[in-house]
Scaffold this motif. Structure first.
Motif, PDB file in Angstrom:
ATOM      1  N   ARG A 245      13.049   3.223  40.042  1.00  0.00           N
ATOM      2  CA  ARG A 245      13.455   4.036  38.902  1.00  0.00           C
ATOM      3  C   ARG A 245      14.844   4.643  39.142  1.00  0.00           C
ATOM      4  O   ARG A 245      15.186   5.000  40.281  1.00  0.00           O
ATOM      5  CB  ARG A 245      12.464   5.186  38.667  1.00  0.00           C
ATOM      6  N   SER A 246      15.605   4.750  38.072  1.00  0.00           N
ATOM      7  CA  SER A 246      16.884   5.464  38.095  1.00  0.00           C
ATOM      8  C   SER A 246      16.628   6.886  37.618  1.00  0.00           C
ATOM      9  O   SER A 246      16.341   7.104  36.434  1.00  0.00           O
ATOM     10  CB  SER A 246      17.904   4.772  37.193  1.00  0.00           C
ATOM     11  N   ILE A 247      16.685   7.848  38.536  1.00  0.00           N
ATOM     12  CA  ILE A 247      16.378   9.251  38.234  1.00  0.00           C
ATOM     13  C   ILE A 247      17.552  10.105  38.684  1.00  0.00           C
ATOM     14  O   ILE A 247      17.903  10.114  39.868  1.00  0.00           O
ATOM     15  CB  ILE A 247      15.086   9.705  38.958  1.00  0.00           C
ATOM     16  N   GLN A 248      18.183  10.816  37.748  1.00  0.00           N
ATOM     17  CA  GLN A 248      19.351  11.633  38.044  1.00  0.00           C
ATOM     18  C   GLN A 248      19.074  13.087  37.657  1.00  0.00           C
ATOM     19  O   GLN A 248      19.199  13.469  36.501  1.00  0.00           O
ATOM     20  CB  GLN A 248      20.581  11.117  37.276  1.00  0.00           C
ATOM     21  N   VAL A 288      17.461  11.200  33.088  1.00  0.00           N
ATOM     22  CA  VAL A 288      18.514  12.161  33.369  1.00  0.00           C
ATOM     23  C   VAL A 288      18.123  13.517  32.787  1.00  0.00           C
ATOM     24  O   VAL A 288      17.691  13.602  31.629  1.00  0.00           O
ATOM     25  CB  VAL A 288      19.867  11.725  32.753  1.00  0.00           C
ATOM     26  N   GLY A 289      18.278  14.584  33.580  1.00  0.00           N
ATOM     27  CA  GLY A 289      18.008  15.915  33.048  1.00  0.00           C
ATOM     28  C   GLY A 289      17.640  16.910  34.128  1.00  0.00           C
ATOM     29  O   GLY A 289      17.598  16.582  35.313  1.00  0.00           O
ATOM     30  N   GLU A 290      17.361  18.131  33.699  1.00  0.00           N
ATOM     31  CA  GLU A 290      16.918  19.160  34.617  1.00  0.00           C
ATOM     32  C   GLU A 290      15.551  18.760  35.191  1.00  0.00           C
ATOM     33  O   GLU A 290      14.804  18.010  34.564  1.00  0.00           O
ATOM     34  CB  GLU A 290      16.819  20.507  33.904  1.00  0.00           C
ATOM     35  N   PRO A 291      15.208  19.252  36.379  1.00  0.00           N
ATOM     36  CA  PRO A 291      13.956  18.844  37.023  1.00  0.00           C
ATOM     37  C   PRO A 291      12.716  18.989  36.156  1.00  0.00           C
ATOM     38  O   PRO A 291      11.850  18.100  36.166  1.00  0.00           O
ATOM     39  CB  PRO A 291      13.901  19.742  38.263  1.00  0.00           C
ATOM     40  N   ASP A 292      12.600  20.081  35.380  1.00  0.00           N
ATOM     41  CA  ASP A 292      11.395  20.254  34.566  1.00  0.00           C
ATOM     42  C   ASP A 292      11.296  19.187  33.485  1.00  0.00           C
ATOM     43  O   ASP A 292      10.202  18.701  33.155  1.00  0.00           O
ATOM     44  CB  ASP A 292      11.338  21.659  33.961  1.00  0.00           C
ATOM     45  N   LYS A 293      12.433  18.777  32.937  1.00  0.00           N
ATOM     46  CA  LYS A 293      12.455  17.705  31.945  1.00  0.00           C
ATOM     47  C   LYS A 293      12.060  16.376  32.582  1.00  0.00           C
ATOM     48  O   LYS A 293      11.294  15.588  32.002  1.00  0.00           O
ATOM     49  CB  LYS A 293      13.850  17.597  31.326  1.00  0.00           C
ATOM     50  N   LEU A 294      12.567  16.108  33.774  1.00  0.00           N
ATOM     51  CA  LEU A 294      12.229  14.875  34.479  1.00  0.00           C
ATOM     52  C   LEU A 294      10.737  14.802  34.766  1.00  0.00           C
ATOM     53  O   LEU A 294      10.121  13.745  34.635  1.00  0.00           O
ATOM     54  CB  LEU A 294      13.015  14.777  35.784  1.00  0.00           C
ATOM     55  N   VAL A 295      10.165  15.929  35.178  1.00  0.00           N
ATOM     56  CA  VAL A 295       8.733  15.963  35.489  1.00  0.00           C
ATOM     57  C   VAL A 295       7.916  15.548  34.271  1.00  0.00           C
ATOM     58  O   VAL A 295       6.985  14.733  34.365  1.00  0.00           O
ATOM     59  CB  VAL A 295       8.318  17.354  35.991  1.00  0.00           C
TER      60      VAL A 295
END
Length: 341
Positions: A245-248, A288-295
């Motif tokens: 996964r591409s996770i930024q 892509v996003g802030e950690p809570d959004k990624l979660v």
């Protein structure tokens, strides 16, 4: 719980990069693996391309990383078997696994379209049209047989050195390596074939477009088909499955500057065609996003739920420090909230 690793393409380029030369790319790859081990990353994996300004010839790199680390898995994703001599590869893989004390996780497959036409010809191979369709699989099966360690070669009756009686095998032999070979599958059919051959499964950020469902759903179906085929084959060990996964994560102004303005097209699945492939391919989105959004977004990913290992693609041209920051953010702020840690 998930095993977390990173996948690096090992790019270098003159402009707009902290990795300007091959020397930079390979030495920083070692440094990143050392730092990643310290923050709790489980695996360091490297893409293999030929005729490109990015990582190739993996075994020296994996060995160098193994000599400077203690626990991190060291792998490839994937080695293009169209270019490989199975006998030389078996020797290199065995030695690398010994140097790394059994930490090699070797991903193999057909690979993606290369930088030159029929690049394997420059490596000494001239395949017919019929051979090229199956050569990656044929070479892989031959390689698997060799690393089983079974004696097969007739001995010289007048050898230079004393030897045991009977036929000989390739040396060095590394016990256990056979169970740490992965096949890079693009479709359900190839995933099933990998299971039948007793290989672990790597599934990247693209798969063959086989339905109208989202990428992660199609990929989850691929993993489920693989697991069923493995069960049907009755192998003597438990398989592993891996997705990339591409996770930024965005936690700093620099993160926002580099990744916050990415186009909408990268944040959704895309369907397209790879060169020389007749079937369409679906590409997974970038998270892509802030950690809570990624979660929240990653919690809905069905393929991640099916896999035991997640590889995080990294922007290696931003240098070691930035990639450590990115990986550490995921390890500390994203993975625990998802139950990966």
């Amino acid at each position: 719980m998930k095993n977390l690793g990173f996948l690096s393409f090992g790019h270098w380029m003159d402009q707009g990069s902290l990795v300007k030369t091959a020397s930079d790319a390979y030495l920083q790859a070692i440094d990143l693996a050392v730092a990643a081990e310290k923050i709790g990353i489980d695996g360091a994996y490297y893409r293999v391309h030929h005729f490109a300004d990015q990582s190739g010839s993996p075994f020296p790199l994996l060995s160098a990383i193994g000599a400077k680390t203690n626990t991190i898995e060291i792998g490839t994703g994937v080695i293009d078997m169209r270019y490989e001599n199975p006998y030389m590869m078996a020797e290199n893989a065995g030695l690398t696994d010994i140097i790394t004390q059994g930490r090699v996780q070797l991903g193999v497959g057909r690979g993606s379209p290369e930088q030159v036409m029929d690049g394997w010809k420059y490596f000494g191979y001239d395949y017919s049209e019929d051979e090229i369709k199956e050569i990656a699989r044929d070479r892989t099966l031959e390689f698997l047989d060799l690393i089983e360690g079974k004696p097969f070669a007739e001995p010289n009756p007048q050898p230079m050195f004393p030897q045991k009686p009977g036929k000989l095998r390739l040396e060095p032999f590394s016990a256990g390596l056979r169970q740490r070979i992965w096949w890079g599958a693009g479709s359900q059919q190839t995933a099933i074939w990998a299971a039948q051959q007793g290989m672990n499964l790597q599934s990247s950020t693209l798969v063959t477009y086989e339905s109208n469902e989202p990428f992660h759903v199609q990929q989850a179906q691929q993993l489920r088909a693989y697991k069923q085929a493995w069960k049907d084959a009755g192998h003597a060990f438990e398989p592993r499955t891996l997705v990339t996964r591409s996770i930024q994560p965005i936690t700093t102004d620099f993160d926002r500057q580099i990744f916050g303005s990415q186009g909408a097209e990268t944040k959704q699945d895309q369907v397209g065609y790879l060169a020389y492939h007749q079937d369409p391919t679906i590409f997974g989105k970038t998270f892509v996003g802030e950690p809570d959004k990624l979660v929240k977004e990653l919690a809905e990913d069905e393929a991640i739920k099916e896999a035991d290992t997640v590889l995080l693609t990294i922007p290696n041209t931003l240098g070691v420090d930035y990639n450590v920051h990115m990986l550490e953010t995921i390890v500390k702020e994203v993975a625990p909230e998802l139950g990966w840690r």
